[in-house]
Design a protein around this motif. Sequence first.
Motif, PDB file in Angstrom:
ATOM      1  N   LYS A   1      62.290 -34.408  26.373  1.00  0.00           N
ATOM      2  CA  LYS A   1      62.015 -34.934  25.034  1.00  0.00           C
ATOM      3  C   LYS A   1      63.329 -35.305  24.346  1.00  0.00           C
ATOM      4  N   VAL A   2      63.226 -36.118  23.317  1.00  0.00           N
ATOM      5  CA  VAL A   2      64.401 -36.522  22.532  1.00  0.00           C
ATOM      6  C   VAL A   2      64.087 -36.221  21.071  1.00  0.00           C
ATOM      7  N   ASP A   3      64.998 -35.492  20.382  1.00  0.00           N
ATOM      8  CA  ASP A   3      64.724 -35.155  18.977  1.00  0.00           C
ATOM      9  C   ASP A   3      65.136 -36.288  18.041  1.00  0.00           C
ATOM     10  N   ASP A   4      64.940 -36.090  16.750  1.00  0.00           N
ATOM     11  CA  ASP A   4      65.217 -37.160  15.778  1.00  0.00           C
ATOM     12  C   ASP A   4      66.704 -37.454  15.612  1.00  0.00           C
ATOM     13  N   LYS A   5      67.566 -36.599  16.195  1.00  0.00           N
ATOM     14  CA  LYS A   5      69.013 -36.862  16.156  1.00  0.00           C
ATOM     15  C   LYS A   5      69.497 -37.543  17.435  1.00  0.00           C
ATOM     16  N   GLY A   6      68.563 -37.827  18.348  1.00  0.00           N
ATOM     17  CA  GLY A   6      68.934 -38.502  19.598  1.00  0.00           C
ATOM     18  C   GLY A   6      69.391 -37.572  20.700  1.00  0.00           C
ATOM     19  N   VAL A   7      69.237 -36.242  20.483  1.00  0.00           N
ATOM     20  CA  VAL A   7      69.629 -35.270  21.519  1.00  0.00           C
ATOM     21  C   VAL A   7      68.456 -35.101  22.488  1.00  0.00           C
ATOM     22  N   ALA A   8      68.734 -35.331  23.769  1.00  0.00           N
ATOM     23  CA  ALA A   8      67.699 -35.193  24.795  1.00  0.00           C
ATOM     24  C   ALA A   8      67.706 -33.761  25.324  1.00  0.00           C
ATOM     25  N   SER A   9      66.532 -33.272  25.721  1.00  0.00           N
ATOM     26  CA  SER A   9      66.467 -31.935  26.308  1.00  0.00           C
ATOM     27  C   SER A   9      65.401 -31.897  27.395  1.00  0.00           C
ATOM     28  N   ALA A  10      65.564 -30.963  28.332  1.00  0.00           N
ATOM     29  CA  ALA A  10      64.604 -30.779  29.416  1.00  0.00           C
ATOM     30  C   ALA A  10      64.803 -29.387  29.997  1.00  0.00           C
ATOM     31  N   THR A  11      63.849 -28.939  30.791  1.00  0.00           N
ATOM     32  CA  THR A  11      63.943 -27.633  31.450  1.00  0.00           C
ATOM     33  C   THR A  11      64.172 -27.849  32.937  1.00  0.00           C
ATOM     34  N   PHE A  12      65.189 -27.159  33.463  1.00  0.00           N
ATOM     35  CA  PHE A  12      65.561 -27.284  34.869  1.00  0.00           C
ATOM     36  C   PHE A  12      65.196 -25.983  35.566  1.00  0.00           C
ATOM     37  N   VAL A  13      64.546 -26.072  36.716  1.00  0.00           N
ATOM     38  CA  VAL A  13      64.097 -24.872  37.442  1.00  0.00           C
ATOM     39  C   VAL A  13      64.950 -24.687  38.692  1.00  0.00           C
ATOM     40  N   THR A  14      65.611 -23.523  38.775  1.00  0.00           N
ATOM     41  CA  THR A  14      66.459 -23.209  39.930  1.00  0.00           C
ATOM     42  C   THR A  14      65.820 -22.067  40.715  1.00  0.00           C
ATOM     43  N   ALA A  15      66.182 -21.951  41.990  1.00  0.00           N
ATOM     44  CA  ALA A  15      65.673 -20.853  42.824  1.00  0.00           C
ATOM     45  C   ALA A  15      66.836 -20.039  43.352  1.00  0.00           C
ATOM     46  N   GLY A  16      66.721 -18.720  43.264  1.00  0.00           N
ATOM     47  CA  GLY A  16      67.768 -17.834  43.772  1.00  0.00           C
ATOM     48  C   GLY A  16      67.607 -17.597  45.256  1.00  0.00           C
ATOM     49  N   PRO A  17      68.553 -16.859  45.877  1.00  0.00           N
ATOM     50  CA  PRO A  17      68.486 -16.577  47.319  1.00  0.00           C
ATOM     51  C   PRO A  17      67.205 -15.847  47.705  1.00  0.00           C
ATOM     52  N   ASP A  18      66.645 -15.064  46.767  1.00  0.00           N
ATOM     53  CA  ASP A  18      65.427 -14.309  47.061  1.00  0.00           C
ATOM     54  C   ASP A  18      64.157 -15.130  46.818  1.00  0.00           C
ATOM     55  N   GLY A  19      64.346 -16.404  46.389  1.00  0.00           N
ATOM     56  CA  GLY A  19      63.188 -17.268  46.165  1.00  0.00           C
ATOM     57  C   GLY A  19      62.653 -17.226  44.742  1.00  0.00           C
ATOM     58  N   ALA A  20      63.142 -16.262  43.939  1.00  0.00           N
ATOM     59  CA  ALA A  20      62.691 -16.166  42.543  1.00  0.00           C
ATOM     60  C   ALA A  20      63.236 -17.355  41.743  1.00  0.00           C
ATOM     61  N   THR A  21      62.398 -17.940  40.879  1.00  0.00           N
ATOM     62  CA  THR A  21      62.833 -19.112  40.108  1.00  0.00           C
ATOM     63  C   THR A  21      63.311 -18.710  38.721  1.00  0.00           C
ATOM     64  N   SER A  22      64.153 -19.556  38.170  1.00  0.00           N
ATOM     65  CA  SER A  22      64.709 -19.320  36.832  1.00  0.00           C
ATOM     66  C   SER A  22      64.729 -20.649  36.079  1.00  0.00           C
ATOM     67  N   GLU A  23      64.364 -20.618  34.802  1.00  0.00           N
ATOM     68  CA  GLU A  23      64.350 -21.844  33.999  1.00  0.00           C
ATOM     69  C   GLU A  23      65.608 -21.927  33.144  1.00  0.00           C
ATOM     70  N   LYS A  24      66.252 -23.094  33.164  1.00  0.00           N
ATOM     71  CA  LYS A  24      67.486 -23.314  32.400  1.00  0.00           C
ATOM     72  C   LYS A  24      67.265 -24.445  31.391  1.00  0.00           C
ATOM     73  N   ALA A  25      67.686 -24.212  30.157  1.00  0.00           N
ATOM     74  CA  ALA A  25      67.610 -25.269  29.139  1.00  0.00           C
ATOM     75  C   ALA A  25      68.785 -26.226  29.330  1.00  0.00           C
ATOM     76  N   VAL A  26      68.508 -27.519  29.333  1.00  0.00           N
ATOM     77  CA  VAL A  26      69.551 -28.540  29.522  1.00  0.00           C
ATOM     78  C   VAL A  26      69.434 -29.554  28.394  1.00  0.00           C
ATOM     79  N   LYS A  27      70.573 -29.930  27.796  1.00  0.00           N
ATOM     80  CA  LYS A  27      70.571 -30.941  26.738  1.00  0.00           C
ATOM     81  C   LYS A  27      71.557 -32.054  27.057  1.00  0.00           C
TER      82      LYS A  27
END
Length: 205
Positions: free
Chosen positions: A29-55
């Motif tokens: 999504k893009v906010d009213d100030k023009g900053v874009a954001s999204a959620t990035f999903v990574t996987a660890g060595p054990d297969g567990a996933t983690s969500e990271k905020a990216v702008k």
Amino acid sequence: MADDKKDKKSKNKNIHTSYVGTFKADSFKVDDKGVASATFVTAGPDGATSEKAVKGYNDNAKTLEDAVNAGGEQIIRGTLLGGGKNPHMGIYATGPEQIVGVATKVRHNFDSYEKDGKQPYVNAWVGVERGDTKIFRAVAAFGDDALALKGIEEGAKIDVPGRATHEKREVKGEEKWVEMYRVAGAGKFEPAAEKSKDAEETPAP
């Protein structure tokens, strides 16, 4: 002069990192100030996933949008921002960066990995150029990426694709999170010039 020092100090405080994974569907999504954001999903060595905020700020809003549209597993690079209250990556590039420099303190397990049943690795200390400065960082390669560097010795010049990450290492007897580079693909190296051998072969005057 004081301002120069302050600027240098501020620049050095930037914590560069990277993630490998995929963007969460419909998170862009893009906010009213023009900053874009999204959620990035990574996987660890054990297969567990983690969500990271990216702008994506300013021109990098487009960098983030293009990365989301590209889809699939990818490497994204940026700086850690927001402190403890609003932690996120400020994206500035995708894909690995090219690391070129002279390798010192080279360690590897090429002689023993098959016998030990372990994956091959190479670990070295490399002077990496970042902008106008040279920073010294640990560079590690594993598996096929390490085998591409088989035969590397002290003083060799390496040219490898890599990504900045953080790893717990012992620094002066204390465990700390340190910035290092993980090799992300087959690289190459040039052996160090054999100066000492030439010197031995040159007859004394």
